[in-house]
Scaffold this active site. Structure first.
Site, PDB file in Angstrom:
ATOM      1  N   HIS A 179       0.861  -1.107   0.046  1.00  0.00           N
ATOM      2  CA  HIS A 179      -0.002   0.014   0.056  1.00  0.00           C
ATOM      3  C   HIS A 179       0.893   1.261   0.037  1.00  0.00           C
ATOM      4  O   HIS A 179       2.170   1.236   0.633  1.00  0.00           O
ATOM      5  CB  HIS A 179      -0.778  -0.049   1.230  1.00  0.00           C
ATOM      6  CG  HIS A 179      -2.105  -0.759   1.356  1.00  0.00           C
ATOM      7  ND1 HIS A 179      -2.603  -1.191   2.473  1.00  0.00           N
ATOM      8  CD2 HIS A 179      -2.904  -0.842   0.061  1.00  0.00           C
ATOM      9  CE1 HIS A 179      -3.797  -1.839   2.199  1.00  0.00           C
ATOM     10  NE2 HIS A 179      -4.213  -1.487   1.050  1.00  0.00           N
ATOM     11  N   CYS A 204      -2.481   2.632   9.290  1.00  0.00           N
ATOM     12  CA  CYS A 204      -3.501   1.800   8.778  1.00  0.00           C
ATOM     13  C   CYS A 204      -4.805   1.781   9.464  1.00  0.00           C
ATOM     14  O   CYS A 204      -5.935   1.378   9.309  1.00  0.00           O
ATOM     15  CB  CYS A 204      -3.184   0.622   8.242  1.00  0.00           C
ATOM     16  SG  CYS A 204      -1.478   0.165   7.900  1.00  0.00           S
TER      17      CYS A 204
HETATM   18  N1  ARG Z   1      -3.964  -7.348   6.622  1.00  0.00           N
HETATM   19  C1  ARG Z   1      -4.221  -6.311   5.996  1.00  0.00           C
HETATM   20  C2  ARG Z   1      -4.309  -6.371   4.347  1.00  0.00           C
HETATM   21  O1  ARG Z   1      -3.281  -6.816   4.262  1.00  0.00           O
HETATM   22  C3  ARG Z   1      -3.195  -5.240   6.541  1.00  0.00           C
HETATM   23  C4  ARG Z   1      -3.824  -3.787   5.813  1.00  0.00           C
HETATM   24  C5  ARG Z   1      -3.145  -2.592   6.403  1.00  0.00           C
HETATM   25  N2  ARG Z   1      -3.366  -1.419   5.863  1.00  0.00           N
HETATM   26  C6  ARG Z   1      -2.646  -0.573   5.281  1.00  0.00           C
HETATM   27  N3  ARG Z   1      -3.154   0.572   4.942  1.00  0.00           N
HETATM   28  N4  ARG Z   1      -1.431  -0.618   5.018  1.00  0.00           N
HETATM   29  O2  ARG Z   1      -4.985  -5.960   3.863  1.00  0.00           O
END
Ligand code: ARG
Length: 302
Positions: free
Chosen positions: A200, A296
């Protein structure tokens, strides 16, 4: 307009209106971590070396989450909470289900709902949509049903401007930003994320103020870095090890001063202090097991 090269960015930036006087947003939405777990692996952090899903200590996660919430309240933010859901272990990562933004003309609060890459996470979306609608937001979904979009995890608004930093290449599709630019009057600077560990944009790019960004250089192309330097007067480089082991790039600065970040990143900490930010170290060890940390775990509201 979309910009991906320095030349395109130059034109895009010229066309931006002057920054709107605004007061910093003071409200945050968090999801209670009662049902947070690692139940499937959809990013490189969720399994251990043996290939087993990491085990979360729920009591510890609850405590860590509560401490972050207290810090937000201490620095003057209002924290709204949504209950978690028994079969939605990742719902606690409230940055991913939506992107709130203002309609510049009417000043109406809008929110574009995500379309998650993983079907495990799709059912989180309507729960957020309902919340936003009952709090005065007009909600939208992507018209093109083939597109993926992971909300504020990949799409980060520049403070005070109708300018969106659009991360793509891992979870969100590049084409999603064509629709966003066309429908919502936002100018988009596209940032291709080059490494899958940074799945992300918010794992490697954190806007600390209108003039300052902290980022992991190796996540971006030279061209992208050039554009970023065109826009931000100050670019803080995050040590790669600290970004991967501690999610240093997933820090959050709600007010141009206080930076909340996972503890244990001495290089980054020093750079923040040198740039006159006020770091607040927290422990998000349980959430790191799911590939998430401070940024997040919240949605900054309008
Ligand atoms: N386990 C979640 C996923 O893979 C973690 C999300 C983390 N969020 C972020 N904005 N980086 O979607």
């Amino acid at each position: 307009m979309l910009a991906e090269t320095k030349a395109q960015a130059k034109i895009l930036l010229k066309g931006l209106p002057s920054p709107r006087p605004y007061s910093e947003p003071k409200e945050i939405l968090m999801v209670k971590p009662d049902f947070f777990q690692v139940k499937y692996a959809i990013n490189p952090f969720m399994k251990d070396e043996k290939g087993n899903l990491k085990k979360v200590d729920t009591a510890k996660a609850r405590d860590q989450w509560q401490r972050i919430k207290w810090i937000y309240e201490d620095i003057g933010l209002t924290v709204h909470t949504l209950p978690g859901q028994v079969n939605l272990p990742d719902m606690v990562f409230a940055a991913n289900q939506s992107l709130p933004f203002y309609d510049r003309e009417t000043h109406q609060k809008n929110v574009l709902m995500a379309r998650m890459m993983s079907e495990h996470r799709e059912p989180e979306i309507p729960l957020f949509q309902t919340w936003f609608e009952s709090h005065g937001y007009r909600s939208f979904t992507l018209e093109d049903t083939t597109l993926h979009f992971e909300g504020n995890g990949d799409a980060i608004l520049h403070p005070k401007l109708p300018l969106l930093w659009g991360g793509y290449g891992q979870r969100t599709d590049r084409k999603t930003y064509e629709e966003i630019a066309r429908r919502f009057g936002l100018q988009v600077i596209l940032l291709k994320i080059q490494r899958e560990e940074f799945y992300h944009l918010d794992t490697c790019f954190s806007i600390l103020s209108p003039k300052t960004v902290a980022l992991v250089p190796s996540a971006f192309s030279k061209e992208s870095l050039g554009i970023i330097h065109q826009v931000f007067g100050q670019v803080i480089s995050i040590d790669e090890k600290e970004a991967l082991e501690n999610f240093a790039g997933n820090c959050f600065c709600p007010n141009k001063r206080d930076v909340i970040l996972q503890k244990g990143s001495p290089h980054f900490l020093k750079l923040l202090e040198k740039a006159a930010f006020q770091p607040h170290e927290v422990d998000t060890s349980e959430f790191l097991k799911s590939g998430g940390s401070v940024y997040c775990l919240k949605m900054q509201l309008l």
